[in-house]
Structure formats: structure tokens, C-alpha cells
Design a protein around this motif. Structure first.
Motif, PDB file in Angstrom:
ATOM      1  N   GLU A  20       0.843  -1.213   0.000  1.00  0.00           N
ATOM      2  CA  GLU A  20       0.000   0.000   0.000  1.00  0.00           C
ATOM      3  C   GLU A  20       0.875   1.259   0.000  1.00  0.00           C
ATOM      4  N   TYR A  21       1.930   1.220   0.792  1.00  0.00           N
ATOM      5  CA  TYR A  21       2.816   2.388   0.799  1.00  0.00           C
ATOM      6  C   TYR A  21       3.470   2.591  -0.558  1.00  0.00           C
ATOM      7  N   GLU A  22       3.821   1.496  -1.185  1.00  0.00           N
ATOM      8  CA  GLU A  22       4.433   1.633  -2.518  1.00  0.00           C
ATOM      9  C   GLU A  22       3.453   2.252  -3.505  1.00  0.00           C
ATOM     10  N   ASN A  23       2.188   1.946  -3.288  1.00  0.00           N
ATOM     11  CA  ASN A  23       1.161   2.524  -4.139  1.00  0.00           C
ATOM     12  C   ASN A  23       0.935   3.999  -3.875  1.00  0.00           C
ATOM     13  N   ILE A  24       1.024   4.350  -2.595  1.00  0.00           N
ATOM     14  CA  ILE A  24       0.829   5.767  -2.241  1.00  0.00           C
ATOM     15  C   ILE A  24       1.981   6.601  -2.818  1.00  0.00           C
ATOM     16  N   PHE A  25       3.196   6.072  -2.657  1.00  0.00           N
ATOM     17  CA  PHE A  25       4.375   6.842  -3.108  1.00  0.00           C
ATOM     18  C   PHE A  25       4.854   6.313  -4.458  1.00  0.00           C
ATOM     19  N   LYS A  26       4.010   6.524  -5.441  1.00  0.00           N
ATOM     20  CA  LYS A  26       4.275   6.013  -6.792  1.00  0.00           C
ATOM     21  C   LYS A  26       5.538   6.618  -7.387  1.00  0.00           C
ATOM     22  N   GLU A  27       6.015   5.932  -8.409  1.00  0.00           N
ATOM     23  CA  GLU A  27       7.115   6.439  -9.224  1.00  0.00           C
ATOM     24  C   GLU A  27       6.879   7.917  -9.554  1.00  0.00           C
ATOM     25  N   ARG A  28       7.898   8.701  -9.576  1.00  0.00           N
ATOM     26  CA  ARG A  28       7.728  10.116  -9.932  1.00  0.00           C
ATOM     27  C   ARG A  28       7.442  10.262 -11.426  1.00  0.00           C
ATOM     28  N   GLU A  29       6.677  11.311 -11.722  1.00  0.00           N
ATOM     29  CA  GLU A  29       6.396  11.541 -13.150  1.00  0.00           C
ATOM     30  C   GLU A  29       7.672  11.861 -13.900  1.00  0.00           C
ATOM     31  N   SER A  30       8.594  12.464 -13.163  1.00  0.00           N
ATOM     32  CA  SER A  30       9.858  12.852 -13.792  1.00  0.00           C
ATOM     33  C   SER A  30      10.850  11.691 -13.800  1.00  0.00           C
ATOM     34  N   LYS A  31      10.360  10.480 -13.765  1.00  0.00           N
ATOM     35  CA  LYS A  31      11.236   9.299 -13.679  1.00  0.00           C
ATOM     36  C   LYS A  31      12.407   9.415 -14.670  1.00  0.00           C
ATOM     37  N   GLY A  32      13.572   9.078 -14.169  1.00  0.00           N
ATOM     38  CA  GLY A  32      14.748   9.188 -15.033  1.00  0.00           C
ATOM     39  C   GLY A  32      15.568  10.413 -14.663  1.00  0.00           C
ATOM     40  N   ASN A  33      14.917  11.402 -14.042  1.00  0.00           N
ATOM     41  CA  ASN A  33      15.660  12.592 -13.610  1.00  0.00           C
ATOM     42  C   ASN A  33      16.348  12.345 -12.271  1.00  0.00           C
ATOM     43  N   PHE A  34      17.337  13.117 -12.015  1.00  0.00           N
ATOM     44  CA  PHE A  34      18.049  13.041 -10.743  1.00  0.00           C
ATOM     45  C   PHE A  34      17.115  13.319  -9.566  1.00  0.00           C
ATOM     46  N   VAL A  35      17.203  12.498  -8.539  1.00  0.00           N
ATOM     47  CA  VAL A  35      16.568  12.852  -7.263  1.00  0.00           C
ATOM     48  C   VAL A  35      17.657  12.681  -6.207  1.00  0.00           C
ATOM     49  N   THR A  36      18.019  13.761  -5.547  1.00  0.00           N
ATOM     50  CA  THR A  36      19.030  13.666  -4.487  1.00  0.00           C
ATOM     51  C   THR A  36      18.432  14.199  -3.196  1.00  0.00           C
ATOM     52  N   ARG A  37      19.142  13.926  -2.139  1.00  0.00           N
ATOM     53  CA  ARG A  37      18.636  14.406  -0.852  1.00  0.00           C
ATOM     54  C   ARG A  37      19.789  14.628   0.104  1.00  0.00           C
ATOM     55  N   ILE A  38      19.492  15.383   1.148  1.00  0.00           N
ATOM     56  CA  ILE A  38      20.423  15.447   2.261  1.00  0.00           C
ATOM     57  C   ILE A  38      19.611  15.040   3.473  1.00  0.00           C
ATOM     58  N   ALA A  39      20.271  14.319   4.394  1.00  0.00           N
ATOM     59  CA  ALA A  39      19.509  13.712   5.481  1.00  0.00           C
ATOM     60  C   ALA A  39      20.173  13.972   6.835  1.00  0.00           C
ATOM     61  N   PRO A  40      20.222  15.221   7.247  1.00  0.00           N
ATOM     62  CA  PRO A  40      20.909  15.526   8.503  1.00  0.00           C
ATOM     63  C   PRO A  40      20.077  15.212   9.747  1.00  0.00           C
ATOM     64  N   SER A  41      20.775  15.108  10.854  1.00  0.00           N
ATOM     65  CA  SER A  41      20.098  14.907  12.138  1.00  0.00           C
ATOM     66  C   SER A  41      20.047  16.241  12.879  1.00  0.00           C
ATOM     67  N   PRO A  42      18.923  16.519  13.498  1.00  0.00           N
ATOM     68  CA  PRO A  42      18.766  17.841  14.141  1.00  0.00           C
ATOM     69  C   PRO A  42      19.435  17.908  15.509  1.00  0.00           C
ATOM     70  N   THR A  43      20.741  17.970  15.503  1.00  0.00           N
ATOM     71  CA  THR A  43      21.469  17.936  16.779  1.00  0.00           C
ATOM     72  C   THR A  43      21.817  19.336  17.282  1.00  0.00           C
ATOM     73  N   GLY A  44      21.305  20.352  16.589  1.00  0.00           N
ATOM     74  CA  GLY A  44      21.519  21.714  17.065  1.00  0.00           C
ATOM     75  C   GLY A  44      22.829  22.321  16.605  1.00  0.00           C
ATOM     76  N   PHE A  45      23.537  21.648  15.767  1.00  0.00           N
ATOM     77  CA  PHE A  45      24.855  22.115  15.321  1.00  0.00           C
ATOM     78  C   PHE A  45      24.962  21.758  13.853  1.00  0.00           C
ATOM     79  N   VAL A  46      25.110  22.743  12.989  1.00  0.00           N
ATOM     80  CA  VAL A  46      25.239  22.407  11.576  1.00  0.00           C
ATOM     81  C   VAL A  46      26.724  22.411  11.212  1.00  0.00           C
ATOM     82  N   HIS A  47      27.212  21.253  10.862  1.00  0.00           N
ATOM     83  CA  HIS A  47      28.630  21.036  10.563  1.00  0.00           C
ATOM     84  C   HIS A  47      28.909  21.520   9.135  1.00  0.00           C
ATOM     85  N   VAL A  48      30.109  22.054   8.892  1.00  0.00           N
ATOM     86  CA  VAL A  48      30.416  22.463   7.505  1.00  0.00           C
ATOM     87  C   VAL A  48      30.345  21.264   6.569  1.00  0.00           C
TER      88      VAL A  48
END
Ligand code: GLU
Length: 555
Positions: A20-48
Motif C-alpha cells: 500500500e505504501y508503494e502505491n501511495i508513493f508512486k514512481e515520480r512523473e519525472s522518472k529518469g531525472n536526478f533525485v538527491t537528498r540530504i539527510a541531517p540529524s537535528p542535533t543543534g549544530f550544523v557542521h560544515v
């Protein structure tokens, strides 16, 4: 009890199935395009390092017309700091890093593949864990903290691989009945992967930066769901990057050693693995050793350090580009409009060994950058900085707005602009002598300083309306009267016959007017100071002069 019921029993109240989750979060329409992310932890300090990784990931997304996501990894609830998410959002935004999807503040997501904070995705991870339990690829583990510590110490003592595998995976084959009984007796459990891997087999991952990497297969029964029901990093990485359809996982290379686990998880679910690009860490030279830039030891590891010291954001970003791609600097040297964002980053030019984080270089870049902005711009930015960090100077800048802009304009917007200002905080130090309120010179009077020359010059020669040539001719004319030699060749041949040359005479004027032996263009400075200020400064200088050279000495 069927395996499906067993999965329900172990992880009750899960709203949807994996499918069901796979169905909710279907393939993007822009399939084939770059999808990147950053995944920081909110520890109150942003490291360079976060800024570095975040910038690189965003640049690749932008260059490729892709999507860029900010995902907050808050599964380690002990490390969380209040306001940590907002701090990340603010800092990245300040540095011009924009997201298409992600978190707005502590709790609000935007975008269609959210929520983008892991603590709000518990149900999703558990649905995926249930899928594994149903297929006998995950199981509840009842080992206590003490038992785990003991296993670890034994493994260390015997120089064995650390972790739960082989005979250490005590609950790997626990029967459904046994598990139910323990749970009914109130025993605590976590969910472990039942790793199908064999340490003697090999797994290969082609990293976009590090090339083809070979590892032994993962045979560790890693934890996938913890006591608090939240996933571990490894499991969240699989679930999130799959459901968000991330194509490129650009992250710090501390995760390289986890690749066999990640590859295995994607393979078990029969998902296409994302392309991995592992960035080497930022290193610091510390005496004889080179180590990772440390949050604990190095103030420059915090992005806030640059804000506090007044290093322009652009300078830090230009520096980050030089770290990211080895060919950036040569490109930037030739770039006439200074628009560093026009550079196209490529994975093959990312250094594979740790980049040395060089604060001196950042300062140098900062000097160059600040030498190229207009006086008005520098004024505005300094105003903003001092408003936060130096109210006294802020008030002066406000009070003397035009004067200050003119001061900042000395030797600016010209072919070889001055480069003495390296940050907004250094503006005060470099121009404070231009403000009577801050003028507090500590003259060192030299033997070739002639007070009579100075008096004569200011009274009878200096005129604010002279052009630069006339101004200089007049200095020469007046100085010659007091035995400063106007002909440098002649002076060099017979230095002992003179008090000094014209540079010496100019030095006297400069020191009297500014308290400093070195300044930018003296002609401009005198013009801005104006006759009244100069007069007061002359009297002040004279007083000091006679303290050093009592009057009877000069008679
Ligand atoms: N929370 C992880 C970290 O900050 C994220 C790594 C990743 O990008 O997957 O290291």
C-alpha cells in the motif's frame, strides 16, 4: 499462528502494508531525472560537512533538472535538540541551498513523498519490517544490553568481527511459540534482519566517486527496528530512499563500510539500488597528524562560526566548490563575473582522499571576494553584521552613512582593489581610524619625524581641493624645505645628508592623520578626513611628539 499473524503480533497497529505504501508513493512523473537528498540529524549544530554534502547534492540535482529533498533523520531521539530542524532549515537556506521537498520547520513537511521527518514515518518502516517477518527474513531478538556487551567484549578479546552473526545470533531461529511466550512474559525485543548473506561471498558496489568497490557479503543480523519502534539508519535509508525514489545517494564516506548492508537490503526487496556517491571527509592538520574536522575540537567545523566571524557566505561556498571539484579553481580564476554557481560539478573530479580544510584559504577567498563588491554593498553587509555583533560600530556606520561608504570606497572599484578586509568583522579594525570616536592612536615617534614640517605643511600647503598630482607636488615642495630629499636617487646616494626622502615625509603625514604607518591611499584619506579633523589630529600628534621630544631638545 501464521507468519502474517506473527508479524501483526510483533508489530501491531500498523496502518498500511508495504505494498500500500508503494502505491501511495508512486514512481515520480519525472522518472529518469536526478533525485538527491540530504539527510541531517537535528542535533543543534550544523557542521560544515553537512553544508558541503548538502551543497554538492543540491548542485547535482539543479544541474540535472532534478529534485532535491531535505529529509530529517531524527531516529536517534537521544541526540535531538529543540529547534534543531529549524536551525538546519535556516542555515541551508541562508547559504542559498533550496529544496523541492522536505521540512519547513520542526514538524511540517512539504512535498508528495513525505512526511520528511523520520519520527513521523514509524508506520511506514514497520510495514516494511513486517514484510520481512512474514518472509522469515526478520525476527524478534530478546538479547539484553548486558549480553550484547559481553558478546562484544568477547569478540574484541578474540579479535573477531564485531556484531551479531553466526552463533552470536542467538534468536535467529526462534520459534513463533517461543517468541510469543517471551513477549507475553513481558520480555523486551527489537527486530533484527535475518541476513541471508555469506561472509565468504563478495558484493560489488560501483560508487560514482570511489569507483568499483568490493566487499564481503553482509552476514550481520543488524537491528532494523529498535525498542522505541523507530528504525535504525540502515533500514530507514532503504525505506526512505526507495519510497522517495532517490536516484543518487550523496553522503559522507563514513557510510562506505555499511554498503554491504545497504546493498543487501535493496537486493532482498528486489529494489534497484540507488547510485552511491561517497564524499571524503573534510580533514584538518593538527600538528603532525591529519584528522577529521571535529565538532568538538574545531570551532571552524560549525557553520555558525562563519556567521559569527563575518566571513561572507559566498566565500565559504566558493571554498566548498574548490574542495568539491579539483578543476574548479582554475575555472574560477578565469570567470569574469564571479558567478561560481555556473560551474558544473562532476563526480569524476571529486577528490577520493580527504580534503584538507584550510581556514587560511577561506580567509584568502574572503579577502578577494570582499575586494570585488561595491562600497555600498560592503557597507550594507557590515551594517547587518555589526547590528548583531558590534552595536558601537553599527551606530557609527549608521550615523555617518555617506562618509562610511566613501571610506569603504577608497581603493575599491578599481583595477587593483585593496584586499585588507577579510571579513565583516575586520572592517572595524581596518577603518576605525577614520572615526574620531574610535581614533585612539599609539604613535611611535621616529627620529625623522619633523613637527615643524608637519605644521607648515598643514597650514600652508595642504588644500582639500588639490588634485592628486598637485597634492603630491606640494608635499615634495614643503618636505624639501625640511631636508627631506625629493629625489630618490640622490637620497640613496647620500642618505646621511638628509632627514629622509619623500616616503618618509609622507609617513609623518600619514601617522599624524591616521595613527598608522600603513594605510590605503593617503590622498583619499586626507580628503575624507577634512581640514577640521586633520587640525585636531595634528594637535594631538604634536602633544605626543613633545612628550617624546621635550621642547628644549628641539630648540
Ligand atoms: N543522518 C545521516 C548522517 O547525517 C545521513 C546519511 C545519509 O545521507 O544517508 O550522516
Amino acid at each position: 499462528m501464521t507468519r502474517n499473524e506473527y508479524a501483526d503480533f510483533l508489530l501491531p497497529n500498523v496502518n498500511h502494508s508495504k505494498e500500500e505504501y508503494e502505491n501511495i508513493f508512486k514512481e515520480r512523473e519525472s522518472k529518469g531525472n536526478f533525485v538527491t537528498r540530504i539527510a541531517p540529524s537535528p542535533t543543534g549544530f550544523v557542521h560544515v560537512g553537512t553544508l558541503y554534502t548538502g551543497f554538492v547534492a543540491s548542485k547535482f540535482a539543479r544541474q540535472n533538472n532534478g529534485t532535491y529533498i531535505l529529509r530529517i533523520e531524527d531516529t536517534d531521539q537521544k541526540r535531538l535538540v529543540e529547534g534543531g530542524v529549524s536551525e538546519i532549515v535556516k542555515v541551508l537556506d541562508d547559504y542559498g541551498i533550496k529544496f523541492d521537498e522536505g521540512m519547513k520547520d520542526e514538524t511540517t513537511s512539504y512535498g508528495e513523498y513525505g512526511p520528511y521527518i523520520q519520527s513521523q514515518r514509524k508506520d511506514i518502516y514497520q510495514a516494511f519490517a513486517k514484510y520481512l517477518i512474514e518472509r522469515d527474513l526478520a525476527y524478534p531478538c530478546f538479547m539484553s544490553e548486558e549480553e550484547l556487551n559481553e558478546i562484544r567484549s568477547n569478540q574484541e578479546a578474540r579479535k573477531q568481527r564485531i556484531g551479531i552473526y553466526g552463533r552470536y545470533a542467538r534468536f535467529r531461529n526462534i520459534s513463533i511459540e517461543d517468541a510469543i511466550e517471551r513477549i507475553n512474559n513481558g520480555e523486551k525485543y527489537i527486530i533484527r534482519l535475518k541476513s541471508p548473506g555469506n561472509f565468504d561471498n563478495k558484493v560489488y558496489v560501483d560508487d560514482a566517486i570511489k569507483g568499483n568497490l568490493e566487499f564481503p557479503e553482509n552476514d550481520l543480523d543488524i537491528v532494523i527496528i529498535k525498542h522505541d519502534g523507530l528504525p535504525t539508519y540502515h533500514f530507514a535509508h532503504l525505506v526512505d530512499d526507495h519510497l522517495m525514489h532517490v536516484t543518487h545517494v550523496i553522503r559522507a564516506d563514513e557510510w562506505v563500510s555499511s554498503l554491504p548492508i545497504h546493498a543487501q537490503l535493496f537486493d532482498i526487496f528486489e529494489y534497484e539500488r540507488p547510485i552511491y556517491a561517497h564524499l571524503s571527509p573534510l580533514m584538518k592538520k593538527d600538528g603532525d597528524i591529519t584528522r577529521k574536522l571535529s565538532k568538538r575540537k574545531d570551532p571552524e567545523a560549525a557553520v555558525s562560526h562563519y556567521h559569527e566571524t563575518g566571513i561572507p557566505k559566498e566565500a565559504l561556498m566558493i571554498y566548498i566548490m574548490t574542495v568539491a571539484n579539483s578543476n574548479f579553481e582554475a575555472w574560477f580564476d578565469k570567470c569574469t563575473d564571479g558567478n561560481f554557481m555556473d560551474f558544473e560539478l562532476t563526480f569524476d573530479k571529486v577528490s577520493t582522499s580527504g580534503a584538507l580544510f584550510d581556514l587560511d584559504k577561506i580567509i584568502n577567498i574572503s579577502k578577494n571576494y570582499l575586494s570585488k563588491i561595491s562600497a555600498k554593498e560592503l557597507y550594507e553587509r557590515t551594517l547587518e553584521y555589526t547590528n548583531e555583533y558590534d552595536r558601537e560600530f553599527y551606530d557609527l556606520l549608521k550615523k555617518y552613512e555617506n562618509y562610511s561608504i566613501n571610506v569603504l570606497n577608497i581603493e575599491r572599484e578599481c583595477e587593483r582593489p585593496r584586499k585588507d578586509i577579510d571579513s565583516y568583522s575586520s572592517v572595524r579594525k581596518e577603518i576605525s581610524y577614520m572615526y574620531d570616536e574610535l581614533f585612539n592612536p599609539n604613535y611611535s615617534i621616529k627620529e625623522y619625524y619633523d613637527i615643524n614640517f608637519l605644521e607648515d605643511y598643514f597650514e600652508n600647503y595642504y588644500s582639500i581641493s588639490d588634485d592628486k598630482n598637485t597634492w603630491f607636488d606640494k608635499i615634495k615642495e614643503c618636505a624639501s624645505k625640511y631636508n627631506y630629499c625629493a629625489n630618490n636617487k640622490e637620497y640613496k646616494a647620500n642618505p646621511e645628508s638628509y632627514k629622509g626622502n619623500i616616503s618618509h615625509a609622507c609617513e609623518v603625514i600619514r601617522v599624524c592623520a591616521t595613527g598608522k604607518e600603513q594605510t590605503p591611499d593617503l590622498y583619499e584619506i586626507l580628503k575624507l578626513l577634512g581640514k577640521d579633523r586633520i587640525k585636531i589630529r595634528f594637535e594631538q600628534f604634536k602633544k605626543c611628539f613633545y612628550e617624546v621630544n621635550p621642547i628644549w631638545d628641539t630648540l
